[in-house]
Design a protein around this motif. Structure first.
Motif, mmCIF file in Angstrom:
data_model
loop_
_atom_site.group_PDB
_atom_site.id
_atom_site.type_symbol
_atom_site.label_atom_id
_atom_site.label_comp_id
_atom_site.label_asym_id
_atom_site.label_seq_id
_atom_site.Cartn_x
_atom_site.Cartn_y
_atom_site.Cartn_z
ATOM 1 N N GLN A 124 -3.444 -45.149 35.465
ATOM 2 C CA GLN A 124 -4.276 -44.914 34.279
ATOM 3 C C GLN A 124 -4.059 -43.503 33.697
ATOM 4 O O GLN A 124 -4.999 -42.715 33.583
ATOM 5 N N PRO A 125 -2.832 -43.133 33.367
ATOM 6 C CA PRO A 125 -2.586 -41.762 32.891
ATOM 7 C C PRO A 125 -3.250 -41.490 31.547
ATOM 8 O O PRO A 125 -3.245 -42.347 30.654
ATOM 9 N N ALA A 126 -3.807 -40.303 31.412
ATOM 10 C CA ALA A 126 -4.363 -39.887 30.123
ATOM 11 C C ALA A 126 -3.259 -39.466 29.165
ATOM 12 O O ALA A 126 -3.407 -39.569 27.949
ATOM 13 N N ALA A 127 -2.158 -38.960 29.714
ATOM 14 C CA ALA A 127 -1.002 -38.548 28.900
ATOM 15 C C ALA A 127 0.265 -38.898 29.659
ATOM 16 O O ALA A 127 0.279 -38.939 30.891
ATOM 17 N N ALA A 128 1.322 -39.165 28.930
ATOM 18 C CA ALA A 128 2.618 -39.493 29.532
ATOM 19 C C ALA A 128 3.698 -38.708 28.797
ATOM 20 O O ALA A 128 3.675 -38.604 27.566
ATOM 21 N N VAL A 129 4.634 -38.154 29.555
ATOM 22 C CA VAL A 129 5.722 -37.363 28.985
ATOM 23 C C VAL A 129 7.042 -38.054 29.298
ATOM 24 O O VAL A 129 7.326 -38.384 30.455
ATOM 25 N N ILE A 130 7.848 -38.266 28.263
ATOM 26 C CA ILE A 130 9.169 -38.868 28.418
ATOM 27 C C ILE A 130 10.211 -37.798 28.087
ATOM 28 O O ILE A 130 10.280 -37.317 26.952
ATOM 29 N N SER A 131 11.000 -37.419 29.087
ATOM 30 C CA SER A 131 12.081 -36.456 28.881
ATOM 31 C C SER A 131 13.334 -37.236 28.537
ATOM 32 O O SER A 131 13.897 -37.939 29.380
ATOM 33 N N VAL A 132 13.792 -37.116 27.301
ATOM 34 C CA VAL A 132 14.874 -37.976 26.817
ATOM 35 C C VAL A 132 15.667 -37.235 25.749
ATOM 36 O O VAL A 132 15.121 -36.429 24.993
ATOM 37 N N GLY A 133 16.967 -37.501 25.702
ATOM 38 C CA GLY A 133 17.828 -36.842 24.735
ATOM 39 C C GLY A 133 17.717 -37.443 23.352
ATOM 40 O O GLY A 133 17.574 -38.662 23.189
ATOM 41 N N GLU A 134 17.797 -36.587 22.343
ATOM 42 C CA GLU A 134 17.743 -37.044 20.961
ATOM 43 C C GLU A 134 18.973 -37.896 20.648
ATOM 44 O O GLU A 134 20.097 -37.524 20.948
ATOM 45 N N LYS A 135 18.747 -39.074 20.071
ATOM 46 C CA LYS A 135 19.819 -39.997 19.681
ATOM 47 C C LYS A 135 20.763 -40.292 20.849
ATOM 48 O O LYS A 135 21.988 -40.314 20.706
ATOM 49 N N ASN A 136 20.182 -40.517 22.038
ATOM 50 C CA ASN A 136 21.010 -40.795 23.204
ATOM 51 C C ASN A 136 21.642 -42.180 23.094
ATOM 52 O O ASN A 136 21.126 -43.075 22.420
ATOM 53 N N GLN A 173 -1.657 -40.848 25.825
ATOM 54 C CA GLN A 173 -1.001 -40.170 24.710
ATOM 55 C C GLN A 173 0.432 -39.875 25.119
ATOM 56 O O GLN A 173 0.684 -39.221 26.135
ATOM 57 N N VAL A 174 1.390 -40.370 24.344
ATOM 58 C CA VAL A 174 2.798 -40.292 24.729
ATOM 59 C C VAL A 174 3.469 -39.107 24.032
ATOM 60 O O VAL A 174 3.413 -38.978 22.809
ATOM 61 N N PHE A 175 4.106 -38.253 24.845
ATOM 62 C CA PHE A 175 4.900 -37.135 24.346
ATOM 63 C C PHE A 175 6.369 -37.422 24.652
ATOM 64 O O PHE A 175 6.704 -37.915 25.721
ATOM 65 N N ARG A 176 7.253 -37.061 23.709
ATOM 66 C CA ARG A 176 8.689 -37.290 23.885
ATOM 67 C C ARG A 176 9.453 -36.031 23.506
ATOM 68 O O ARG A 176 9.266 -35.479 22.412
ATOM 69 N N THR A 177 10.362 -35.599 24.398
ATOM 70 C CA THR A 177 11.122 -34.392 24.097
ATOM 71 C C THR A 177 12.134 -34.612 22.978
ATOM 72 O O THR A 177 12.510 -33.664 22.286
ATOM 73 N N ASP A 178 12.584 -35.857 22.769
ATOM 74 C CA ASP A 178 13.549 -36.083 21.685
ATOM 75 C C ASP A 178 12.917 -35.871 20.322
ATOM 76 O O ASP A 178 13.608 -35.530 19.358
ATOM 77 N N ARG A 179 11.604 -36.058 20.221
ATOM 78 C CA ARG A 179 10.912 -35.860 18.951
ATOM 79 C C ARG A 179 10.196 -34.519 18.863
ATOM 80 O O ARG A 179 10.092 -33.936 17.783
#
Length: 869
Positions: free
Chosen positions: A810-822, A841-847
Motif C-alpha cells: 500500500q505505498p503512498a508514493a512510488a518512484v520509477i527510475s527509468v531512462g528517457e525514451k528508452n 503518487q507516481v514519480f518518474r525520473t524520465d519525466r
C-alpha cells in the motif's frame, strides 16, 4: 583613487554579477546607454561629486551591457520553433559552413556548424542569420574517419539529420549542457549518421579571419602529428601536447584526473607560466643574433598573438598573452609599469569582448591567482623571512602558499576536492616542469622540424623525465588520507573566506612589524571609574585564525547539524542510483547506474578515448558536490551493468566503509574490476542475508528482506541477476521505504509468502543495548505493512510489481527510475496504472529528472529537478 582602472574593473564585474542575479529587464540597453551618457557628462562638465557618482554609474552601465548581450543571445530559430511545434526532434537539412575543426573520436565526429538555411523533409526552406549548431556525426565504418578528418573550418556543408534542443541538467547541481552551449552562443544540436548525409565543398583560399583560423588549425594539426613522432609513447605525446600547444584531445583521462586531484591541472593548461618560458626562449635566441632591445621587444610583441592562436586561445592564455603584450609595449615606450593596471585593462577588454568570460573557471582562476601573486608574493615573502632565510626556498614557499590560498574557494566550488599535499606536489614538480620539461619540449619540437632524429633523441630524454614525474604523482596520489571532498560552497561563504584572509594578512603584518606591544582596539567607558577594554594585534590575529578555522569547518560539512533525513533518486538514465542521507549525516548509496554497451568483434575502432561513463561523469561529481566525504554503506542490489557500472568510479574516488551485495558474482570484466578495487582498498564485503534490523544511526535502520537466506558463507556464480536482487526496507524518522532493485514476480511472491508467515512483531523496534529509547518513531511500527515510498522494481517493467505486491505494501508514493525514451518501453502502462489505482503518487525520473524527498515534522516533502526549473 591610486588605481582607477583597477577599481573600475572591479565595479564592472560587480555590475555583471548584479545583472546575473536579476532577471533580464526590457530596455536594459537603453538604461546602460543613458548611464554612459550621464557618466560622460559628469566628467565633461566637471560637476562636483563626480567621482563617487561615477562609481555607481559604472556598475549600472555594466549591468545594462551584460543584460543587453544576454538578451541578444537567442536562437535564430526561436520564431520558427513557435510556428513549428515539432521543431525539436524534426528531420531537417542544414546548409552552412564549418566554424570549428572537426574532432574525430572513435565512431563519432563532432564540429560546430554555422547554418545559413534550414529545409524540412517537405522541402519547406527557411533562411537563417548564422545559427550556430553543434553537430554529432556517427560514422558507419572506419574509412569514414579519414574522410571527415579532411573537412576544414570554412568549408561549405549541406547536412541532413535530426535537430534537437540541448538537454538541461537532470540532477540538482548536475552539469547543464544546455547552459554550457548557450554560453557559447549555441542553441541546437544536430545528430546525423554516415558521411553520405553530408555534402562538403572546400572553401576557396583567401585572406580573411576564417582563412587565418583555418591555417592555424592546420598548423596545430601538424604540430600534433610531429609530437606523435618525437615523443616515445601515446601518453607522453598527449601530455606534451597539452602542455605545449593546449591540445587536450589525446591527454590520458586518468592522468588528467590524477593531476586534478593533486591540484596540478594548471600545469596542463596553457597560462602565464608557458608565456614566460616562451618569451624567455625567444629573447635568448634573438640575443644570440645581436639584435637591439627595441627590436627584440617588437618581435616578441608580434609573436605573442601567433602563440595565443597556436595554443588554442583559452581564457588563461589570452589573459597571459595580452598582459605580456601590454607589458612589452610599456617597456618599449617607457610608460605604465604598474602590473595591476595591466591586468585590469586585459580583464576589462576580455569582459567587453565576451561578458560570459566572467563565468568561465579558467578566466576566474587565471585572474585570481595572478592578482594574488602580484599583490601577495612579495609581502608574504617578507613575512616568511624570519622562518625561511634562504631566498629561493622563501620565494617558492610564498608563491605556493599564495596561489593555494587564493585559488582554494574557486577550486572547491567547481571541482569539490582538495589535496592536503597539493602544496608539496606544486613545490616539487612545477619548477621541474617549468624550467626543464617545457623548455626542452619546445626545443625538441623546433629541432624535430629541422632534423627528426635529434628531436626524437631530446624527446626520449624528456620521456624518461616525465616517467619520473608520473611515478611521483602516482606515489602522491596513493596517500588517500590527504584527499578531501568539499561540498559546493555558497557565494556568501566564499566572500567570508576572502575577507577573513585579508584580515589575517593585515593582522599578521601588524604583529610582525610592531616594535612593541600596543592595543589594536580600545574602549573606555566612565561609570564612576575608568574602564578599559583592549585588544592587541596578536589577540586579534588569534581570533581571526580561529574564525578562519571555524569557517573551514563549516564549509567542509555545512549540513552536519541538519537533522532531516533525505532520499535522492538520481537520474542516471536507464538505471538506478539512490543516495540516502540520514539525520545524523550518514550516507548510503544503493546502486550506481551504468552505461550498457553492445560491442562486436572487429569494432575496436569505434571505441572512444574518453567515453561517457555514468560513474565518472555524473555520479561521482554529484556525490562530491553534495559533500559525501565517505559512504557508510554502499549497496549493490545486483550486478547487471545498469546498476553496477557506475560504482567503479565511486570505489576509486569515494571512501567506502562497508559494501553489501547479493552474495553472488556475475562473470564480467566490470564486476571483476569492481570487486578487485574494493578488496585492494580493504572494504568489508558483506553478502546479503536475512537478519535483524541493522541500526545506521539513532533514527535510521535497515532490514534485508531478500534473498531469503541467512548470510551465505560462500559466493556463487550467477549470470541471471534480476531475480537475486537485494530488497531493503528502510525506516528513517518514522517513515518506511522499500528498495527492490530489479526483483521479479517470483521473488515478490517469495517475499510475500515469507512475511505472511512471520509474527507481527517482526516490524517492532529493536531494543537498544542499554534498554533506553532507540529513537525510532512508533508511527513506523504500528501502521501494519503500509510503506511511505516504494522504489518500483526493474524500471517499471511488467515482469514485477504485481497486484498482490502493491496491495500488500500500500505505498503512498512510488518512484520509477527509468531512462528517457528508452528502447525497452519502460515503464509498463499496466504497472503505472496499478500503482495509481492503489492510491500511490507516481514519480518518474524520465519525466521529472532527479527526485528528492526530505523528511520533516509534517511528513515527506518532495521536489523534482525538471519541475523545479
Amino acid at each position: 583613487m591610486n588605481r582607477p582602472v583597477v577599481l573600475g574593473c572591479c565595479l564592472w564585474i560587480t555590475g555583471y554579477v548584479l545583472a546575473m542575479a536579476v532577471p533580464n529587464q526590457d530596455g536594459s540597453w537603453l538604461i546602460g546607454a543613458g548611464l554612459l551618457a550621464a557618466l560622460i557628462s559628469l566628467h565633461v562638465l566637471r560637476l562636483p561629486g563626480r567621482q563617487p557618482l561615477s562609481l555607481v554609474l559604472l556598475v549600472g552601465i555594466a549591468f545594462g551591457y551584460y543584460q543587453w548581450n544576454d538578451q541578444r543571445n537567442v536562437s535564430a530559430l526561436l520564431s520558427l520553433a513557435q510556428q513549428q511545434a515539432n521543431l525539436d526532434g524534426s528531420e531537417v537539412t542544414l546548409h552552412g559552413r564549418f566554424t570549428s575543426p572537426v574532432s574525430v573520436d572513435g565512431d563519432r565526429a563532432s564540429f560546430t556548424l554555422e547554418a545559413t538555411s534550414l529545409r524540412f523533409q517537405d522541402d519547406t526552406a527557411f533562411p537563417l542569420r548564422g545559427e550556430s549548431v553543434q553537430v554529432t556525426l556517427r560514422l558507419a565504418e572506419q574509412a569514414q574517419q579519414g574522410v571527415v578528418a579532411g573537412w576544414r573550418r570554412g568549408d561549405a556543408v549541406t547536412l541532413g539529420g535530426v535537430l534537437r534542443s540541448p538537454a538541461p541538467a537532470r540532477n540538482f547541481g548536475g552539469f547543464d549542457y544546455r547552459r554550457y552551449l548557450r554560453l557559447h552562443h549555441t542553441h541546437w544540436l544536430l545528430t546525423a549518421s554516415g558521411v553520405d548525409q553530408a555534402l562538403v565543398q572546400p572553401a576557396a583560399a583567401r585572406i580573411s579571419a576564417t582563412g587565418l583560423l583555418r591555417w592555424n588549425d592546420a598548423l596545430r594539426a601538424a604540430l600534433s602529428a610531429r609530437m606523435d613522432r618525437i615523443f616515445p609513447a601515446a601518453e607522453q605525446a598527449g601530455f606534451m601536447k597539452s602542455m605545449l600547444i593546449g591540445y587536450t584531445d589525446d591527454l590520458d583521462p586518468n592522468r588528467f584526473q590524477q593531476f586534478s586531484e593533486l591540484g596540478l591541472t594548471h600545469i596542463l593548461a596553457i597560462s602565464g607560466l608557458n608565456v614566460a618560458v616562451f618569451l624567455g626562449a625567444v629573447i635568448w635566441l634573438l640575443r644570440r643574433f645581436k639584435l637591439t632591445r627595441e627590436t627584440i621587444l617588437l618581435v616578441c610583441i608580434w609573436l605573442l598573438p601567433c602563440y595565443i592562436l597556436v595554443t588554442g586561445a583559452s581564457p588563461s592564455i589570452v589573459r597571459a598573452g595580452l598582459m605580456s603584450m601590454i607589458a612589452l609595449i610599456a617597456a618599449r615606450k617607457g610608460f605604465m609599469k604598474d602590473v595591476l593596471h595591466i591586468m585590469a585593462i586585459v580583464a576589462w577588454a576580455m569582459l567587453l569582448w565576451n561578458p560570459y568570460y566572467v563565468l568561465d573557471v579558467s578566466f576566474q582562476l587565471s585572474f585570481l591567482v595572478t592578482l594574488g601573486l602580484i599583490v601577495g608574493v612579495q609581502r608574504t615573502g617578507k613575512l616568511l623571512e624570519p622562518w625561511i632565510p634562504h631566498t629561493l626556498l622563501r620565494n617558492t614557499a610564498a608563491i605556493t602558499l599564495v596561489s593555494q590560498l587564493i585559488s582554494f574557494p574557486v577550486s572547491i566550488y567547481y571541482f569539490n576536492q582538495f589535496s592536503l599535499i597539493s602544496w608539496a606536489a606544486n613545490a616539487v614538480l612545477v619548477p621541474i616542469i617549468s624550467m626543464v620539461v617545457f623548455p626542452a619540449g619546445l626545443a625538441a619540437l623546433l629541432i624535430g622540424f629541422l632534423y627528426m632524429p635529434a628531436g626524437k633523441a631530446i624527446g626520449t630524454g624528456i620521456g624518461w623525465l616525465n616517467q619520473g614525474i608520473f611515478r611521483v604523482t602516482d606515489w602522491l596520489q596513493s596517500f588517500q588520507t590527504y584527499k578531501t571532498i568539499w561540498p559546493t560552497p555558497s557565494l556568501t561563504w566564499m566572500a567570508a573566506y576572502y575577507l577573513c584572509m585579508l584580515a589575517i594578512y593585515a593582522l599578521w603584518r601588524s604583529v610582525a612589524t610592531a616594535g612593541e606591544p600596543r592595543p589594536l582596539l580600545t574602549y573606555d567607558k566612565r561609570r564612576g571609574k575608568r574602564r578599559s577594554f583592549r585588544v592587541s594585534p596578536l589577540t586579534a590575529l588569534l581570533l581571526s585564525l580561529s574564525t578562519f578555522a571555524l569557517l573551514l569547518w563549516i564549509g567542509y560539512s555545512p549540513d552536519r547539524f541538519h537533522r532531516k533525513g533525505s532520499v535522492q533518486f538520481l537520474d542516471v538514465g536507464q538505471g538506478d542510483a539512490i543516495l540516502i542521507r540520514t539525520p545524523y549525516n550518514k550516507h548510503l548509496l544503493i546502486d550506481g547506474g551504468g552505461t550498457v554497451t553492445f560491442g562486436k568483434p572487429g569494432e575496436a575502432w569505434k571505441l572512444r578515448k574518453d567515453p561517457y561513463e555514468v560513474g565518472a561523469k555524473l555520479l561521482v561529481p554529484l556525490l562530491k558536490k553534495r559533500g559525501v566525504h565517505q559512504l557508510d554503506f554502499l549497496v549493490l542490489t545486483h550486478e547487471d551493468a545498469d546498476h553496477s557500472g557506475g560504482l567503479q568510479a565511486v570505489a576509486e574516488q569515494i571512501p567506502i566503509k562497508q559494501f553489501l551485495f547479493n552474495g553472488t558474482l556475475k562473470s564480467s570484466p566490470g564486476i571483476a574490476k569492481l570487486f578487485g578495487t574494493l578488496l585492494a582498498k580493504h572494504v568489508p564485503l558483506l553478502p546479503a542475508g536475512l537478519g535483524d534490523w541493522l541500526v545506521i544511526d539513532p533514527q535510521t535502520r535497515i532490514k534485508i528482506l531478500y534473498p531469503l537466506q541467512t548470510m551465505p558463507t560462500e559466493v556463487s556464480l550467477a549470470s541471471e541477476q534480476n531475480a537475486l536482487s537485494v530488497v531493503l526496507l528502510l525506516e528513517m524518522q518514522g517513515t518506511r521505504w522499500l528498495f527492490t532493485g530489479d526483483m521479479e514476480k517470483a521473488s515478490e511472491a517469495e517475499v510475500l509468502s515469507y512475511l505472511r508467515d512471520q509474527p507481527a512483531d517482526i516490524w517492532g523496534s529493536p531494543s537498544s543495548p542499554d534498554g533506553r529509547d532507540d529513537g525510532f518513531s512508533s508511527s513506523s511500527t504500528t501502521t501494519g505493512r503500509k510503506i511511505d515510498v516504494l522504489k518500483v522494481a526493474h524500471h517499471g517493467s511488467k515482469t514485477s510489481t504485481t497486484p498482490e505486491w502493491v496491495t500488500f505494501w500500500q505505498p503512498a508514493a512510488a518512484v520509477i527510475s527509468v531512462g528517457e525514451k528508452n528502447v525497452y518501453g519502460h515503464p509498463s502502462p499496466d504497472v503505472v496504472g496499478r500503482l495509481e489505482d492503489g492510491g500511490a503518487q507516481v514519480f518518474r525520473t524520465d519525466r521529472s529528472g532527479e527526485i528528492q524527498m526530505e523528511i520533516d515534522v509534517q511528513g515527506i516533502k518532495s521536489r523534482t529537478k525538471l519541475e523545479a526549473n
